[in-house]
Scaffold this active site. Structure first.
Site, PDB file in Angstrom:
ATOM      1  CB  SER A   7      -0.936   0.003   1.218  1.00 36.65           C
ATOM      2  OG  SER A   7      -0.201  -0.161   2.410  1.00 36.65           O
ATOM      3  N   GLY A  34      -6.375  -1.695   9.242  1.00 38.38           N
ATOM      4  CA  GLY A  34      -7.334  -0.825   8.573  1.00 38.38           C
ATOM      5  C   GLY A  34      -8.516  -1.622   8.034  1.00 38.38           C
ATOM      6  CG  ASN A  73      -6.527  -9.756   4.370  1.00 38.27           C
ATOM      7  OD1 ASN A  73      -6.313  -8.988   3.440  1.00 38.27           O
ATOM      8  ND2 ASN A  73      -7.607  -9.661   5.121  1.00 38.27           N
ATOM      9  CE1 TYR A  74      -3.143 -13.379   8.492  1.00 42.85           C
ATOM     10  CE2 TYR A  74      -2.828 -15.752   8.368  1.00 42.85           C
ATOM     11  CZ  TYR A  74      -3.329 -14.638   9.022  1.00 42.85           C
ATOM     12  OH  TYR A  74      -4.015 -14.800  10.193  1.00 42.85           O
TER      13      TYR A  74
HETATM   14  P1  FDA Z   1      -3.099  -1.534   3.823  1.00 48.29           P
HETATM   15  O1  FDA Z   1      -3.540  -0.140   3.934  1.00 48.29           O
HETATM   16  O2  FDA Z   1      -1.632  -1.799   3.821  1.00 48.29           O
HETATM   17  O3  FDA Z   1      -3.801  -2.206   2.578  1.00 48.29           O
HETATM   18  C1  FDA Z   1      -3.619  -3.556   2.230  1.00 48.29           C
HETATM   19  C2  FDA Z   1      -3.938  -3.768   0.748  1.00 48.29           C
HETATM   20  O4  FDA Z   1      -5.274  -3.342   0.464  1.00 48.29           O
HETATM   21  C3  FDA Z   1      -3.049  -2.956  -0.199  1.00 48.29           C
HETATM   22  O5  FDA Z   1      -2.930  -3.641  -1.415  1.00 48.29           O
HETATM   23  C4  FDA Z   1      -3.855  -1.684  -0.394  1.00 48.29           C
HETATM   24  O6  FDA Z   1      -3.524  -0.979  -1.568  1.00 48.29           O
HETATM   25  C5  FDA Z   1      -5.272  -2.225  -0.432  1.00 48.29           C
HETATM   26  N1  FDA Z   1      -6.258  -1.263   0.084  1.00 48.29           N
HETATM   27  C6  FDA Z   1      -6.181  -0.603   1.250  1.00 48.29           C
HETATM   28  N2  FDA Z   1      -7.262   0.159   1.404  1.00 48.29           N
HETATM   29  C7  FDA Z   1      -8.048  -0.035   0.325  1.00 48.29           C
HETATM   30  C8  FDA Z   1      -9.303   0.489  -0.081  1.00 48.29           C
HETATM   31  N3  FDA Z   1      -9.938   1.373   0.682  1.00 48.29           N
HETATM   32  N4  FDA Z   1      -9.824   0.102  -1.264  1.00 48.29           N
HETATM   33  C9  FDA Z   1      -9.155  -0.795  -2.042  1.00 48.29           C
HETATM   34  N5  FDA Z   1      -7.949  -1.326  -1.713  1.00 48.29           N
HETATM   35  C10 FDA Z   1      -7.406  -0.947  -0.534  1.00 48.29           C
HETATM   36  N6  FDA Z   1      -5.859 -10.406   8.788  1.00 48.29           N
HETATM   37  C11 FDA Z   1      -6.957 -11.085   9.168  1.00 48.29           C
HETATM   38  O7  FDA Z   1      -7.778 -11.443   8.337  1.00 48.29           O
HETATM   39  N7  FDA Z   1      -7.140 -11.399  10.483  1.00 48.29           N
HETATM   40  C12 FDA Z   1      -6.274 -11.007  11.446  1.00 48.29           C
HETATM   41  O8  FDA Z   1      -6.486 -11.288  12.623  1.00 48.29           O
HETATM   42  C13 FDA Z   1      -5.114 -10.284  11.054  1.00 48.29           C
HETATM   43  N8  FDA Z   1      -4.187  -9.862  11.964  1.00 48.29           N
HETATM   44  C14 FDA Z   1      -3.129  -9.078  11.575  1.00 48.29           C
HETATM   45  C15 FDA Z   1      -2.239  -8.558  12.529  1.00 48.29           C
HETATM   46  C16 FDA Z   1      -1.181  -7.736  12.146  1.00 48.29           C
HETATM   47  C17 FDA Z   1      -0.239  -7.198  13.198  1.00 48.29           C
HETATM   48  C18 FDA Z   1      -1.002  -7.431  10.788  1.00 48.29           C
HETATM   49  C19 FDA Z   1       0.144  -6.552  10.350  1.00 48.29           C
HETATM   50  C20 FDA Z   1      -1.888  -7.930   9.833  1.00 48.29           C
HETATM   51  C21 FDA Z   1      -2.951  -8.751  10.223  1.00 48.29           C
HETATM   52  N9  FDA Z   1      -3.851  -9.268   9.287  1.00 48.29           N
HETATM   53  C22 FDA Z   1      -4.947  -9.989   9.695  1.00 48.29           C
HETATM   54  C23 FDA Z   1      -3.660  -9.002   7.869  1.00 48.29           C
HETATM   55  C24 FDA Z   1      -4.452  -7.788   7.436  1.00 48.29           C
HETATM   56  O9  FDA Z   1      -5.817  -8.121   7.357  1.00 48.29           O
HETATM   57  C25 FDA Z   1      -3.983  -7.341   6.050  1.00 48.29           C
HETATM   58  O10 FDA Z   1      -2.633  -6.976   6.115  1.00 48.29           O
HETATM   59  C26 FDA Z   1      -4.824  -6.194   5.527  1.00 48.29           C
HETATM   60  O11 FDA Z   1      -4.616  -6.047   4.148  1.00 48.29           O
HETATM   61  C27 FDA Z   1      -4.476  -4.903   6.234  1.00 48.29           C
HETATM   62  O12 FDA Z   1      -5.349  -3.887   5.872  1.00 48.29           O
HETATM   63  P2  FDA Z   1      -4.840  -2.383   6.023  1.00 48.29           P
HETATM   64  O13 FDA Z   1      -5.917  -1.492   5.551  1.00 48.29           O
HETATM   65  O14 FDA Z   1      -4.283  -2.172   7.381  1.00 48.29           O
HETATM   66  O15 FDA Z   1      -3.603  -2.421   5.044  1.00 48.29           O
END
Ligand code: FDA
Length: 531
Positions: free
Chosen positions: A116, A176, A475-476
């Site tokens: 991201s 997020g 997601n992983y």
């Molecule tokens: P981030 O903003 O990095 O986005 C991730 C991806 O989605 C990127 O490709 C981004 O471009 C895209 N994206 C983001 N926002 C978007 C939007 N609004 N529209 C379209 N695309 C968008 N998973 C799970 O299922 N269960 C769990 O319990 C956990 N636990 C966990 C713990 C920790 C410490 C971490 C670091 C990660 C997890 N995860 C998880 C994995 C987590 O669900 C995964 O990393 C998600 O993509 C994170 O979403 P974010 O919005 O934080 O990431």
């Protein structure tokens, strides 16, 4: 039509507003375009950050969770936009397309490969930090949540209104909402209520042409794809309408630990048969890590049987006594608390006030600064010999900060069809393995040793886990399993990792992508390619 005089004035005004000499920068055309596209150029200037801007680094780093992606050689965006209005996002998409820049959307920044906010081509980050409202409608049991909110904000706002409503989201609450639901999203309630994506009833979405669509106007195919097809492939989801689910006023939690010397291997071996068949209300997992043995000081493995139950201690004890007597669960091991408190308990902070859920920078005590993730699905119980081989690797020095978690499947996951959403890991799975390989030091040699360990452990597990394809959870995110080329994408190449994440749902995702974004504007190393 703007007058010629106005057009001449715009660059001058912007130079002042953006507070740097943009005329000297390679992305000047993009910035110029942004100002021309926005109704009020002063409003957009406040949400645009370039390297010349003193807040650029703090804005970028605020949502970098994994320091693997914050080194001097990590590619950085030319521009970060933190939109406050939909028109800012529309303008950013339009101008990026026009000037050949890639965009990356960031909600919580937890992507395990940093996709991201890292790209190997000139790019712009759209950071949704200002799109994070949460509206709870208790009467109709729904919530509208914007993508930039973290899960903790959603949980906190639900808990403010009701002790018996919840959302089936993840434990690590700084994730997020945007990325999490885009990849399916699993959490402590998924054996009872399915994935987060299974509980989405509507979305607000912006496509590559800047159109704002909802479920009705986008059609069921795209709505299907957005609920598990992985973030960053189709467009930008601004907000999600979620169905809230019922939980009892009190749930029960326990964590019982046993070392190898206390028969952990035999217990885990039994657990594989028992856990996936427990009632939907039980959410069992096992956390594995190496510690020094209290007996002889050598490295051993401790297995923590961590479970959440939607009911009381009095209901849970006889159930566990009947199904898993070997664990020896006692009343003293169990605690009753509200569902939202169980989130804090599972983060290792049971006594913190609920307001900690609003803290976006919170780090779970087991989260190391650097980490690499892998995942596997297990369909047949692994033999004790097989388990011992993994434990022996876990006691190596390179795995000192590694945690492996087994998450039991079964429950409603066995009853939801594989193609209900793009998330295909349903019936037939006993449990998922989450390899969280962590480390504390940032130098190249330390990182390589841990990455090598992760790949060796993953290779070792090959005979014991799903095959053809060897399934993985999107997601992983794990780029070891394959990635797109930087310049062009090919269906054949993407199928390699695509089938691991989505099985046969990959083909339908490709069809949706071909229809909604045929020129492949929204792309990254593991985005869905168009045909
Ligand atoms: P981030 O903003 O990095 O986005 C991730 C991806 O989605 C990127 O490709 C981004 O471009 C895209 N994206 C983001 N926002 C978007 C939007 N609004 N529209 C379209 N695309 C968008 N998973 C799970 O299922 N269960 C769990 O319990 C956990 N636990 C966990 C713990 C920790 C410490 C971490 C670091 C990660 C997890 N995860 C998880 C994995 C987590 O669900 C995964 O990393 C998600 O993509 C994170 O979403 P974010 O919005 O934080 O990431």
């Amino acid at each position: 039509m703007k007058s010629p005089q106005f057009s001449l004035l715009v660059p001058l005004v912007l130079a002042a507003l953006f507070s740097f000499s943009w005329a000297a920068l390679p992305h000047e055309n993009f910035l110029h375009c942004l100002s021309l596209r926005s109704n009020d150029s002063s409003s957009i200037s406040r949400v645009v950050f370039t390297r010349q801007n003193s807040s650029y680094e703090s804005v970028l780093e605020a949502r970098i969770r994994n320091l693997r992606f914050n080194s001097t050689d990590t590619p950085k965006p030319l521009v970060i936009v933190t939109p406050t209005e939909i028109s800012h996002i529309q303008a950013t998409i339009y101008c990026s397309r026009k000037h050949g820049l890639q965009t990356r959307t960031r909600s919580g920044g937890h992507d395990y490969e940093g996709l991201s906010f890292v790209a190997r081509v000139p790019f712009v980050v759209i950071d949704l930090i200002n799109f994070r409202s949460v509206d709870i409608d208790v009467e109709n049991r729904v919530a509208w949540v914007q993508s930039g909110a973290i899960l903790g904000e959603l949980y906190y706002r639900i808990a403010e209104r009701s002790r018996t409503l919840a959302f089936p989201g993840g434990v690590f609450y700084t994730i997020g909402v945007g990325g999490y639901i885009s990849g399916g999203g699993f959490g402590l309630l998924f054996r009872k209520y399915g994935t987060a994506g299974d509980n989405v009833v509507d979305v607000q979405f912006i496509d590559v042409n800047g159109r704002v669509l909802d479920r009705k106007s986008m059609g069921e195919d795209l709505f299907w794809a957005l609920r598990g097809g992985g973030g960053g492939s189709f467009g930008i989801v601004l907000a999600w309408k979620l169905s809230l689910v019922s939980v009892p006023a009190n749930v029960t939690v326990f964590s019982v630990s046993r070392t190898l010397e206390q028969n952990a291997t035999e217990l885990i071996h039994r657990w594989q048969y028992i856990a996936p068949r427990l009632p939907d209300e039980v959410y069992p997992s096992v956390q594995l890590r190496a510690i020094n043995s209290t007996q002889d000081g050598r490295r051993t493995v401790v297995a923590s049987f961590v479970t959440m139950f939607l009911g009381t201690i009095d209901e849970l004890l006889p159930l566990m006594e009947q199904r898993f007597p070997e664990l020896g669960l006692t009343r003293q091991d169990c605690t009753e608390m509200s569902w939202v408190q169980s989130i804090l308990y599972n983060n290792g902070i049971p006594n913190q006030p609920l307001e900690v859920l609003l803290n976006r920078t919170f780090r779970n005590p087991v989260t190391t600064p650097y980490y690499k993730i892998k995942s596997d699905y297990v369909k047949e119980p692994v033999s004790e010999t097989g388990l011992n081989g993994l434990f022996s690797q876990l006691t190596e020095e390179a795995a000192a900060s590694t945690v492996i978690i087994l998450f039991a499947y079964g429950g409603i996951m066995d009853r939801i069809p594989e193609n209900a959403t793009p998330f295909p890991h349903r019936a037939g799975n006993l449990y998922k393995i989450f390899y969280n390989v962590g480390w504390l030091e940032g130098d190249y040699e330390s990182s390589q040793r841990r990455l090598d360990w992760a790949r060796r452990a993953y290779n070792y597990m090959t005979p014991f886990v799903s095959k053809s394809p060897r399934e993985a959870y999107v997601n992983y995110r794990d780029l070891d399993i394959g990635s797109n080329n930087i310049g062009y994408t090919s269906y054949a190449q993407a199928s390699v990792w695509g089938r691991k994440y989505f099985k046969d749902n990959f083909d339908r995702l490709v069809q949706v992508k071909t229809r909604i974004d045929p020129e492949n504007f929204f792309k990254h190393e593991q985005s869905i390619p168009p045909l």
